[in-house]
Design a protein around this motif. Structure first.
Motif, PDB file in Angstrom:
ATOM      1  N   TRP A   1      18.353 106.603 -34.785  1.00  0.00           N
ATOM      2  CA  TRP A   1      19.315 107.571 -34.233  1.00  0.00           C
ATOM      3  C   TRP A   1      19.161 107.652 -32.711  1.00  0.00           C
ATOM      4  O   TRP A   1      20.145 107.531 -31.968  1.00  0.00           O
TER       5      TRP A   1
ATOM      6  N   VAL B   1      21.941 106.682 -29.633  1.00  0.00           N
ATOM      7  CA  VAL B   1      22.469 107.669 -28.700  1.00  0.00           C
ATOM      8  C   VAL B   1      22.154 107.283 -27.256  1.00  0.00           C
ATOM      9  O   VAL B   1      23.027 107.296 -26.377  1.00  0.00           O
TER      10      VAL B   1
ATOM     11  N   SER C   1      29.594 113.423 -27.034  1.00  0.00           N
ATOM     12  CA  SER C   1      28.355 113.312 -27.803  1.00  0.00           C
ATOM     13  C   SER C   1      28.625 113.443 -29.293  1.00  0.00           C
ATOM     14  O   SER C   1      27.893 112.881 -30.116  1.00  0.00           O
TER      15      SER C   1
ATOM     16  N   ASP D   1      27.070 110.981 -31.929  1.00  0.00           N
ATOM     17  CA  ASP D   1      26.224 111.520 -33.001  1.00  0.00           C
ATOM     18  C   ASP D   1      26.738 111.082 -34.372  1.00  0.00           C
ATOM     19  O   ASP D   1      25.942 110.769 -35.273  1.00  0.00           O
TER      20      ASP D   1
ATOM     21  N   ALA E   1      22.726 117.711 -35.395  1.00  0.00           N
ATOM     22  CA  ALA E   1      22.428 117.629 -33.965  1.00  0.00           C
ATOM     23  C   ALA E   1      22.810 118.909 -33.233  1.00  0.00           C
ATOM     24  O   ALA E   1      22.463 119.085 -32.062  1.00  0.00           O
TER      25      ALA E   1
END
Length: 228
Positions: free
Chosen positions: A47, A51, A68, A72, A97
């Motif tokens: 993850w 990102v 974002s 995500d 998140a």
């Protein structure tokens, strides 16, 4: 530290005020309770790499800006695919998140600093994610700014300029606080003063870094600013 004259304090959020890895780990475990800890850490790293890589591509101009939230969702899909989870599980994972726990000293530290300074949150999280993050973790701001308003991500100087513009003060009168040395270097390039706050996660300073303050936590940071 008498020369450190500050009119406002600007805070990074993810990693600095909330424990992002802890929140993501909990969500990954919920995705598949049979996962052992080494596998959870592998999926967390998957993850985080996605990102970081995609945000860096946006900053470099290799990918058009996207929020974002989109990145995500992409990261959550990668993790879900690696565990065989379905689309609904991936969607739930993406939302994790926005539900991250604050560090034990965060709320008291913000309250103490807010007695002396305007506090500005400055995050790579989208506007919606930042709103939900702040509400979930109990973060209190005078102003919360998303990098999305600059259509890029930190450490692009345009993101730090958001805080400068909102404050109405010159960059050298703002103190950027982060647990990530890369974030503070970005702020320095625009002329902001900098304070590194140590967290179990984050990006520690390199030997060549020269930040204005180094603190063990928000209480220590407040103590140092009281003496400045």
């Amino acid at each position: 530290m008498a020369e450190l004259e500050i009119d406002a304090v600007v805070f990074d959020v993810l990693g600095t005020l909330v424990d992002e890895p802890a929140g993501l780990r909990a969500a990954i475990r919920a995705l598949d309770p049979s996962l052992d800890e080494p596998r959870v850490e592998e999926l967390l790293a998957l993850w985080q790499r996605h990102v970081e890589h995609e945000q860096a591509r946006v900053v470099a101009g290799a990918r058009p800006f996207t929020t974002s939230e989109v990145i995500d969702r992409e990261a959550a899909r990668l993790v879900a695919d690696a565990t065989g989870a379905d689309d609904s599980a991936a969607a739930a994972l993406a939302l994790s998140a926005r539900r991250l726990p604050s560090w034990p000293d965060t709320l008291a530290g913000l309250a103490r600093l807010a007695q002396r300074f305007p506090l500005i949150g400055l995050s790579n999280a989208s506007r919606t994610a930042l709103l939900e993050l702040s509400a979930h973790a109990g973060l209190r701001w005078h102003q919360a700014l998303s990098a999305a308003e600059a259509a890029t991500f930190k450490p692009d100087p345009a993101v730090y300029q958001l805080a400068v513009s909102v404050s109405g003060r010159p960059p050298e009168r703002l103190l950027m606080v982060a647990a990530h040395a890369w974030d503070l270097r970005g702020a320095q390039r625009l002329g902001l003063r900098t304070a590194y706050v140590a967290r179990p996660v984050g990006d520690p300073p390199a030997p060549e870094d020269r930040f204005d303050l180094y603190a063990d936590g928000l209480a220590d940071l407040a103590d140092q600013l009281d003496k400045a």
